[in-house]
Scaffold this motif. Sequence first.
Motif, PDB file in Angstrom:
ATOM      1  N   ARG A 154       4.132   3.887   2.512  1.00 36.47           N
ATOM      2  CA  ARG A 154       4.903   4.970   1.912  1.00 36.47           C
ATOM      3  C   ARG A 154       3.961   6.055   1.390  1.00 36.47           C
ATOM      4  O   ARG A 154       2.849   5.765   0.943  1.00 36.47           O
ATOM      5  CB  ARG A 154       5.750   4.477   0.727  1.00 36.47           C
ATOM      6  N   VAL A 155       4.450   7.290   1.429  1.00 37.95           N
ATOM      7  CA  VAL A 155       3.856   8.394   0.671  1.00 37.95           C
ATOM      8  C   VAL A 155       4.915   8.826  -0.332  1.00 37.95           C
ATOM      9  O   VAL A 155       6.033   9.190   0.050  1.00 37.95           O
ATOM     10  CB  VAL A 155       3.454   9.576   1.572  1.00 37.95           C
ATOM     11  N   ASP A 178       0.837  -1.195   0.000  1.00 33.80           N
ATOM     12  CA  ASP A 178       0.000   0.000   0.000  1.00 33.80           C
ATOM     13  C   ASP A 178       0.873   1.246   0.000  1.00 33.80           C
ATOM     14  O   ASP A 178       1.902   1.307   0.675  1.00 33.80           O
ATOM     15  CB  ASP A 178      -0.935   0.012   1.211  1.00 33.80           C
ATOM     16  N   LEU A 179       0.480   2.223  -0.800  1.00 34.94           N
ATOM     17  CA  LEU A 179       1.191   3.494  -0.857  1.00 34.94           C
ATOM     18  C   LEU A 179       0.231   4.573  -1.336  1.00 34.94           C
ATOM     19  O   LEU A 179      -0.807   4.291  -1.937  1.00 34.94           O
ATOM     20  CB  LEU A 179       2.421   3.412  -1.766  1.00 34.94           C
ATOM     21  N   ILE A 180       0.598   5.815  -1.056  1.00 35.82           N
ATOM     22  CA  ILE A 180      -0.136   6.974  -1.558  1.00 35.82           C
ATOM     23  C   ILE A 180       0.833   7.801  -2.392  1.00 35.82           C
ATOM     24  O   ILE A 180       1.936   8.117  -1.940  1.00 35.82           O
ATOM     25  CB  ILE A 180      -0.709   7.830  -0.419  1.00 35.82           C
ATOM     26  N   GLY A 231      -2.939   9.147  -5.984  1.00 34.15           N
ATOM     27  CA  GLY A 231      -3.341   7.784  -6.302  1.00 34.15           C
ATOM     28  C   GLY A 231      -3.066   6.902  -5.105  1.00 34.15           C
ATOM     29  O   GLY A 231      -2.007   7.007  -4.476  1.00 34.15           O
ATOM     30  N   PHE A 232      -4.017   6.041  -4.768  1.00 36.50           N
ATOM     31  CA  PHE A 232      -3.899   5.149  -3.622  1.00 36.50           C
ATOM     32  C   PHE A 232      -3.749   3.713  -4.123  1.00 36.50           C
ATOM     33  O   PHE A 232      -4.624   3.217  -4.841  1.00 36.50           O
ATOM     34  CB  PHE A 232      -5.148   5.232  -2.737  1.00 36.50           C
ATOM     35  N   VAL A 233      -2.651   3.067  -3.768  1.00 34.13           N
ATOM     36  CA  VAL A 233      -2.487   1.641  -4.022  1.00 34.13           C
ATOM     37  C   VAL A 233      -2.743   0.921  -2.705  1.00 34.13           C
ATOM     38  O   VAL A 233      -2.016   1.113  -1.726  1.00 34.13           O
ATOM     39  CB  VAL A 233      -1.076   1.305  -4.545  1.00 34.13           C
ATOM     40  N   LEU A 234      -3.801   0.122  -2.660  1.00 35.52           N
ATOM     41  CA  LEU A 234      -4.174  -0.626  -1.463  1.00 35.52           C
ATOM     42  C   LEU A 234      -4.249  -2.102  -1.815  1.00 35.52           C
ATOM     43  O   LEU A 234      -4.933  -2.491  -2.759  1.00 35.52           O
ATOM     44  CB  LEU A 234      -5.529  -0.149  -0.927  1.00 35.52           C
TER      45      LEU A 234
END
Length: 396
Positions: free
Chosen positions: A331-332, A218-220, A231-234
């Motif tokens: 992470r951001v 997960d990252l933003i 964009g949000f990766v979940l």
Amino acid sequence: MKHAGAIAGDQALLKKLNRMALLRTIRETPGLSRADLAKKLDLAKPTVSQLIQELAEEGWILLGSQEASRVGRPSLPIHFNHDGLALVGVELTPHQLNLVVTNPRGEVLKAEQERHAGGDPTSVLSQTAALMVRALEHCQTEKRQVVGVGLGLPGPVDPRSGVLLYAPNLDWSSVPVQSFLESALKQAGQDVLLYINNEAKTAAMSEYMFGNLTDVEDLIYLSLGEGLGSGFVLKRDILHGRSGYAGEIGHTILQPDQGRRCTCGKTGCAETLISVRALSQSLFGHGQGTLNEITEALQVQNPETFSAVHSFSRYLGILISNLLTTFNPSRVVLGGPLMGLSEHFWDSMLNEVRTRTHPGIYTDQVIVKCRFEEHASAIGAAGSALQMALNVRSQV
């Protein structure tokens, strides 16, 4: 009892699922043999052998030289055909088209930029289609098979229809981008898989697919440019939301009472404080300044430049702190054109985040710079096309 057509449909879907599972595994774990793949995926060896033969004939994979196994026939290590395949990615910004051709590792083989005049969507999308066609023809000349084409757009996209819902920086709304481009590409003799999404979402995929964060679930991603997107990766997938609007972080409110008016019509949006337009407004008293003009202005140390950078850093830090506290991501990632000016705001932004965020949430490793700089969205669009090709959920 199932109808014969339903059974045939089930078998076709099962074959597609098995093909994609094989391709994903071969890409992620190169060098496995047929027997290794059959065991890893719990598939019958004859099924694996048949599919491997088809994939090799189609150019997806390469069969290596024979390796002696401990018992039985020699095994052939199988590899993804990185040198024979290509991906095309395009980012459409409010003023420019950015195109890349990459291999399946995300390595850029060709990059091209082209200005557009904005205005009428038909004109801009026709120019986009022509740019895509030239890239596809280039790949054919180079004897590379194109897996797919991806496009990142400056606004939320309905993931089911490929309609650009709205793009305030282009003054577009409800534009059927997917259907227009598919028709234009087919008319040019290019029948190719096409993936369309918001530019910040595709940029997020660049880090997940090809960057230093491929092991992060997960990252933003924050896109700092003419506007402000995310964009949000979940769980290794892009978050779209119910209707495609997830990630419109630039239109969340940071100054509810005395904020500037945003292009979306509201006041106090984050984009009015954290963007090229915001810095231009602070430095020049208007929002029309270019990135080059802002870069030149920041070379002079005076109260005006200090105030502009301080405001930008402060509100960016507040926004990131809110995101960390709400989502607690691994992470951001910060990217976009304004990262070329990060020397002016990075340290003060980090200090703002550190001050405002619970120590159990913030670490010095959680906020990172995007690896791909100005190509992030286009590379991520290309990677998203690859992911779409290897993911049956997006095709049924």
